[in-house]
Design an enzyme around this catalytic site. Sequence first.
Site, PDB file in Angstrom:
ATOM      1  CG  PHE A   1     -97.512 -57.439 -64.849  1.00 54.68           C
ATOM      2  CD1 PHE A   1     -97.259 -57.900 -63.568  1.00 54.68           C
ATOM      3  CD2 PHE A   1     -98.824 -57.524 -65.328  1.00 54.68           C
ATOM      4  CE1 PHE A   1     -98.272 -58.433 -62.769  1.00 54.68           C
ATOM      5  CE2 PHE A   1     -99.845 -58.051 -64.544  1.00 54.68           C
ATOM      6  CZ  PHE A   1     -99.564 -58.501 -63.260  1.00 54.68           C
TER       7      PHE A   1
ATOM      8  CG  ASP B   1     -98.676 -59.400 -72.407  1.00 54.11           C
ATOM      9  OD1 ASP B   1     -99.709 -58.751 -72.658  1.00 54.11           O
ATOM     10  OD2 ASP B   1     -98.450 -59.890 -71.287  1.00 54.11           O
TER      11      ASP B   1
ATOM     12  CE  LYS C   1    -104.419 -54.937 -68.252  1.00 49.10           C
ATOM     13  NZ  LYS C   1    -104.788 -54.515 -66.927  1.00 49.10           N
TER      14      LYS C   1
HETATM   15  C1  LIG Z   1     -99.092 -56.642 -70.149  1.00 55.09           C
HETATM   16  C2  LIG Z   1    -100.003 -57.450 -69.275  1.00 55.09           C
HETATM   17  N1  LIG Z   1    -100.012 -58.778 -69.383  1.00 55.09           N
HETATM   18  C3  LIG Z   1    -100.804 -59.550 -68.618  1.00 55.09           C
HETATM   19  C4  LIG Z   1    -101.645 -58.992 -67.682  1.00 55.09           C
HETATM   20  C5  LIG Z   1    -102.515 -59.872 -66.843  1.00 55.09           C
HETATM   21  O1  LIG Z   1    -103.832 -59.717 -67.196  1.00 55.09           O
HETATM   22  P1  LIG Z   1    -105.005 -60.201 -66.194  1.00 55.09           P
HETATM   23  O2  LIG Z   1    -104.935 -59.315 -65.000  1.00 55.09           O
HETATM   24  O3  LIG Z   1    -106.259 -60.051 -66.996  1.00 55.09           O
HETATM   25  O4  LIG Z   1    -104.720 -61.620 -65.860  1.00 55.09           O
HETATM   26  C6  LIG Z   1    -101.671 -57.613 -67.523  1.00 55.09           C
HETATM   27  C7  LIG Z   1    -102.503 -56.975 -66.487  1.00 55.09           C
HETATM   28  O5  LIG Z   1    -102.284 -55.888 -66.039  1.00 55.09           O
HETATM   29  C8  LIG Z   1    -100.814 -56.810 -68.328  1.00 55.09           C
HETATM   30  O6  LIG Z   1    -100.789 -55.481 -68.213  1.00 55.09           O
END
Ligand SMILES: Cc1ncc(COP(=O)(O)O)c(C=O)c1O
Length: 393
Positions: free
Chosen positions: A134, A218, A247
């Site tokens: 994700f 990520d 986050k």
């Molecule tokens: C691993 C990862 N990457 C990207 C995102 C996307 O972040 P945002 O919701 O701040 O756009 C998330 C959100 O849960 C995530 O867990």
Amino acid sequence: MDSTQELERSYHFDLYRRLPVTLVKGKGIYVWDSNGDKYLDFLSGIAVNALGHSHPAIVKAIRIQSQRLIHTSNIYYTIPQARLAKLLCGLSGYERVFFCNSGLEANEAAIKLARKTGNQKGKMGPIVSFTGAFHGRSVASISMGSEKLQKGFAPLPAGFLKLPFNDLKAAKENINKDTIAVFVEAVQGEGGVIPAQKDFITALHQHCRENDVLLIFDEIQTGFGRTGNLFGHMHFGIKPDIITVAKALGGGFPIGAVLTTDEISRGFTYGDHGTTFGGNPLACSVAEAVVTTIINKELIENAQKQGIYLLSRLEKMTRKLSVVNEVRGIGLMVGVELKVPCRPIMIKMLERGFLVNCTSEKTIRLLPPLIVRKREIDSLVKNLYRVLSREKI
Ligand SMILES: Cc1ncc(COP(=O)(O)O)c(C=O)c1O
């Protein structure tokens, strides 16, 4: 349904399957709803509230900076942005940072930077991601995510390739000198709390090096102590070319960032990318307060210690429960995979006064703030056991 829920239902896009509570205040690891009922928060706004709710360091930073300067745009220098840039580079060992407002924006910037540097070397190949990943919900980010996220949004952009996670053979067969970059999570959070295997990551790192492919971690969910290390990649003894964070960086205030080397950052030149809000003085002041508190209060060590305790308590508990398939995780990023759907369990836990999450249909995801203590873990485990022991398979 209370009046807030009615208003929301009438006016907001119908996008979230919200739980039937209206949260009105928070303090430390607790939140309260509009009826005055108290909840122990084992979700932290999905790995965001690392310091819990209304932490004095965050409140103070907001108060002071909001009276001073909230926003200027990136046309001007501001002191909080410069200070946070130095702090994050110093801590992470990277040399350059780009600030934005969220996780997906950090990934979008990393995708563009990777393509720009790749194109300069004559590469026109794909950006690789893994099944279960994700990376956000922009059109580019869903192109790296699961089919479920992509459904209905065709045509998706070209230039993305998905490979099976933790499968080194597939990675070696498909990643070559034309590949632009590989995106990976140290622990797939939304994918069901699935840790990357150490052998896979070290060999992937080596393979990327040999083929001049950028390795991008990520760290949006795993960053800033969540896994019991400052960043998730540190568990593997490797250093990615680029990391993306968000986050917990803002502890609840929106901010994201891309960190990389000086050389890679130079792939971007003036005008290639930018943002109006990203790195504004208020967000950067809050992030500086959050990160220094995480470090100074030894919250990464606490995440590691309490994470081990939480896992051991859950493992002990689940030996007696046939409804549990597996307990896994690292630090304070823990999943309890069930043999039954987890949404009803999440609702029963809510009724008992606990915020927990349900991800990838059957996995209860636990992401308490890094300030969590043993007694709160004991209380969570006791209640989860009571709920799960009534489940039939
Ligand atoms: C691993 C990862 N990457 C990207 C995102 C996307 O972040 P945002 O919701 O701040 O756009 C998330 C959100 O849960 C995530 O867990």
